[in-house]
Write an enzyme that holds these catalytic residues in place. Structure first.
Site, PDB file in Angstrom:
ATOM      1  N   LYS A  76       6.534 -20.669  28.272  1.00  0.00           N
ATOM      2  CA  LYS A  76       7.120 -21.754  27.227  1.00  0.00           C
ATOM      3  C   LYS A  76       6.373 -22.899  26.755  1.00  0.00           C
ATOM      4  O   LYS A  76       6.444 -23.368  25.610  1.00  0.00           O
ATOM      5  CB  LYS A  76       8.399 -22.388  28.064  1.00  0.00           C
ATOM      6  CG  LYS A  76       9.567 -21.509  28.243  1.00  0.00           C
ATOM      7  CD  LYS A  76      10.447 -22.312  28.800  1.00  0.00           C
ATOM      8  CE  LYS A  76      11.552 -21.206  29.372  1.00  0.00           C
ATOM      9  NZ  LYS A  76      12.889 -21.574  29.799  1.00  0.00           N
ATOM     10  N   TYR A 228      19.559 -17.396  37.989  1.00  0.00           N
ATOM     11  CA  TYR A 228      20.875 -16.537  37.963  1.00  0.00           C
ATOM     12  C   TYR A 228      20.428 -15.036  38.384  1.00  0.00           C
ATOM     13  O   TYR A 228      19.395 -14.471  38.287  1.00  0.00           O
ATOM     14  CB  TYR A 228      21.320 -16.486  36.470  1.00  0.00           C
ATOM     15  CG  TYR A 228      20.714 -15.905  35.324  1.00  0.00           C
ATOM     16  CD1 TYR A 228      19.553 -16.666  34.861  1.00  0.00           C
ATOM     17  CD2 TYR A 228      20.503 -14.560  35.131  1.00  0.00           C
ATOM     18  CE1 TYR A 228      18.674 -16.023  34.037  1.00  0.00           C
ATOM     19  CE2 TYR A 228      19.739 -13.989  34.222  1.00  0.00           C
ATOM     20  CZ  TYR A 228      18.613 -14.862  33.699  1.00  0.00           C
ATOM     21  OH  TYR A 228      17.682 -14.166  32.828  1.00  0.00           O
ATOM     22  N   GLY A 250      22.982 -20.175  37.356  1.00  0.00           N
ATOM     23  CA  GLY A 250      22.569 -20.326  35.784  1.00  0.00           C
ATOM     24  C   GLY A 250      23.042 -19.570  34.914  1.00  0.00           C
ATOM     25  O   GLY A 250      22.300 -19.598  33.798  1.00  0.00           O
TER      26      GLY A 250
HETATM   27  N1  NAP Z   1      19.553 -20.268  33.158  1.00  0.00           N
HETATM   28  C1  NAP Z   1      18.871 -20.343  32.507  1.00  0.00           C
HETATM   29  O1  NAP Z   1      19.096 -20.119  31.163  1.00  0.00           O
HETATM   30  C2  NAP Z   1      17.368 -20.867  32.602  1.00  0.00           C
HETATM   31  C3  NAP Z   1      16.468 -21.053  31.516  1.00  0.00           C
HETATM   32  C4  NAP Z   1      15.240 -21.509  31.929  1.00  0.00           C
HETATM   33  C5  NAP Z   1      14.465 -21.473  33.342  1.00  0.00           C
HETATM   34  N2  NAP Z   1      15.577 -20.995  34.096  1.00  0.00           N
HETATM   35  C6  NAP Z   1      15.131 -20.752  35.401  1.00  0.00           C
HETATM   36  O2  NAP Z   1      14.313 -21.850  35.853  1.00  0.00           O
HETATM   37  C7  NAP Z   1      13.098 -21.509  36.775  1.00  0.00           C
HETATM   38  C8  NAP Z   1      12.050 -22.343  36.472  1.00  0.00           C
HETATM   39  O3  NAP Z   1      11.502 -21.855  35.109  1.00  0.00           O
HETATM   40  P1  NAP Z   1      10.199 -22.558  34.438  1.00  0.00           P
HETATM   41  O4  NAP Z   1      10.095 -21.831  33.188  1.00  0.00           O
HETATM   42  O5  NAP Z   1      10.391 -24.099  34.607  1.00  0.00           O
HETATM   43  O6  NAP Z   1       8.989 -22.024  35.261  1.00  0.00           O
HETATM   44  P2  NAP Z   1       7.578 -22.782  35.543  1.00  0.00           P
HETATM   45  O7  NAP Z   1       7.022 -23.384  34.134  1.00  0.00           O
HETATM   46  O8  NAP Z   1       6.776 -21.616  35.669  1.00  0.00           O
HETATM   47  O9  NAP Z   1       7.628 -23.836  36.586  1.00  0.00           O
HETATM   48  C9  NAP Z   1       8.042 -23.607  37.799  1.00  0.00           C
HETATM   49  C10 NAP Z   1       8.549 -24.608  38.876  1.00  0.00           C
HETATM   50  O10 NAP Z   1       9.080 -24.116  40.039  1.00  0.00           O
HETATM   51  C11 NAP Z   1       8.003 -24.611  40.986  1.00  0.00           C
HETATM   52  N3  NAP Z   1       7.564 -23.749  42.180  1.00  0.00           N
HETATM   53  C12 NAP Z   1       7.595 -22.357  41.881  1.00  0.00           C
HETATM   54  N4  NAP Z   1       7.593 -21.657  43.026  1.00  0.00           N
HETATM   55  C13 NAP Z   1       7.876 -22.591  43.967  1.00  0.00           C
HETATM   56  C14 NAP Z   1       8.261 -22.593  45.289  1.00  0.00           C
HETATM   57  N5  NAP Z   1       7.793 -21.353  45.902  1.00  0.00           N
HETATM   58  N6  NAP Z   1       8.685 -23.490  45.997  1.00  0.00           N
HETATM   59  C15 NAP Z   1       8.739 -24.852  45.241  1.00  0.00           C
HETATM   60  N7  NAP Z   1       8.621 -24.983  44.330  1.00  0.00           N
HETATM   61  C16 NAP Z   1       8.195 -23.748  43.346  1.00  0.00           C
HETATM   62  C17 NAP Z   1       6.864 -25.144  40.464  1.00  0.00           C
HETATM   63  O11 NAP Z   1       6.223 -26.089  41.207  1.00  0.00           O
HETATM   64  P3  NAP Z   1       4.613 -26.515  41.117  1.00  0.00           P
HETATM   65  O12 NAP Z   1       4.677 -27.393  39.835  1.00  0.00           O
HETATM   66  O13 NAP Z   1       4.389 -27.070  42.559  1.00  0.00           O
HETATM   67  O14 NAP Z   1       3.902 -25.130  41.021  1.00  0.00           O
HETATM   68  C18 NAP Z   1       7.403 -25.627  38.871  1.00  0.00           C
HETATM   69  O15 NAP Z   1       7.850 -26.707  39.049  1.00  0.00           O
HETATM   70  C19 NAP Z   1      13.033 -20.292  36.762  1.00  0.00           C
HETATM   71  O16 NAP Z   1      13.957 -19.762  38.150  1.00  0.00           O
HETATM   72  C20 NAP Z   1      13.812 -19.601  35.576  1.00  0.00           C
HETATM   73  O17 NAP Z   1      14.515 -18.493  35.855  1.00  0.00           O
HETATM   74  C21 NAP Z   1      16.836 -20.560  33.760  1.00  0.00           C
END
Ligand code: NAP
Length: 281
Positions: A76, A228, A250
């Site tokens: 993103k 989700y 979600g």
């Molecule tokens: N329902 C929906 O429509 C929707 C929409 C968007 C996203 N999402 C969900 O939101 C989540 C995040 O997406 P994103 O795009 O923000 O991903 P991203 O940019 O890769 O960010 C990942 C985040 O998760 C943290 N993280 C990853 N693994 C972890 C772990 N094992 N323990 C603790 N923290 C961890 C990372 O922490 P660090 O900074 O320390 O690496 C960072 O804050 C995903 O599960 C995605 O499926 C859902």
């Protein structure tokens, strides 16, 4: 120009979601249902993109006649840098989850995550955010997208907690406009309490539990996992054990953010509630 349902001599308009991993994505099912419901002639696929291959994949998709894309983790922020024009909410988020290829040759980027999340919480679930204490877990692309729309609901407090504390602190400073947001690590939440806790980390995707302290949920609290696709996530299991009143995943956000993207691409807003019910069953 978009093709209509009866233009049998032209191929259907092409859309896709790009990410890694993307095999679990329900976006193809959702957009094809929206297309059926609104009579739009289009196809929608899921495309797995390897690290370092995002720009090329977008170029290839466009060259093959693609009209628009949804972008999911981890691209993103890269998508934000790739587009030529951005909506105000995408500009502010620093992350793009929706791309539209314009006839001018420009690429337009939007971010529909935040509006999708808020719509699901406030409209579909009838949960009031105004004057409530919010804890947001994570500081990645998805969290960047939800902060401004959540702020617009006037909560009394927002705290961002993340594994990498620097990222939570930086995000809190960047989005502290009109109210002070605090950034910290999970272990620093100690003696605080929250009415709504939103998990925007990828921990649930990896089946991992976050190291959250006990007792941070206020009475009547809601836990919302943006993840989700699995019946109970480790975060929602934690919420249940901590006595949360409501546990939400979600799916609703996913359908609502998709509806916003669909509206941008096709100029028609599909109905969402029945599909959320179907996907949650
Ligand atoms: N329902 C929906 O429509 C929707 C929409 C968007 C996203 N999402 C969900 O939101 C989540 C995040 O997406 P994103 O795009 O923000 O991903 P991203 O940019 O890769 O960010 C990942 C985040 O998760 C943290 N993280 C990853 N693994 C972890 C772990 N094992 N323990 C603790 N923290 C961890 C990372 O922490 P660090 O900074 O320390 O690496 C960072 O804050 C995903 O599960 C995605 O499926 C859902």
């Amino acid at each position: 120009m978009t093709s209509s349902l009866f233009d049998f001599d032209v191929p259907p308009d092409r859309y896709a979601v790009m990410g890694n991993p993307v095999t679990h994505s329900k976006s193809p099912q959702i957009h094809l249902e929206f297309a059926r419901q609104t009579g739009q002639r289009m196809v929608y696929e899921a495309i797995q993109v390897n690290d370092g291959g995002f720009r090329q994949a977008v170029g290839n998709f466009r060259a093959a006649g693609g009209k628009g894309l949804n972008i999911t983790l981890p691209f993103k922020q890269e998508a934000w840098g790739l587009v030529d024009e951005r909506s105000e909410r995408a500009e502010r988020a620093g992350a793009v989850n929706t791309i539209m290829f314009l006839e001018t040759d420009s690429i337009f980027g939007d971010n529909t995550d935040g509006v999708g999340l808020v719509r699901d919480i406030v409209v579909n679930q009838s949960i009031n955010i105004t004057d409530k204490r919010l804890l947001i877990l994570g500081a990645g692309g998805a969290v960047r997208g939800i902060l401004s729309p959540l702020l617009a609901e006037n909560p009394s407090e927002i705290v961002i907690a993340n594994r990498t504390i620097d990222k939570a602190e930086a995000l809190a400073i960047e989005f502290s406009v009109g109210m002070s947001i605090q950034g910290c690590g999970f272990g620093m939440l100690g003696d605080r309490q929250f009415d709504l806790v939103i998990n925007g980390t990828a921990a649930s995707l990896q089946g991992e539990q976050l190291p959250l302290p006990d007792g941070i949920l206020a009475g009547n609290a809601t836990c919302y996992d943006m993840m989700y696709g699995i019946s109970a996530t480790p975060f929602l299991d934690w919420g249940q054990a901590q006595g949360a009143s409501r546990l939400l995943d979600g799916v609703g956000m996913l359908v609502e953010q998709a509806a916003e993207s669909f509206n941008l691409w096709r100029g028609v807003r599909p109905e969402t509630v029945s599909l959320i019910g179907l996907l949650s069953a």
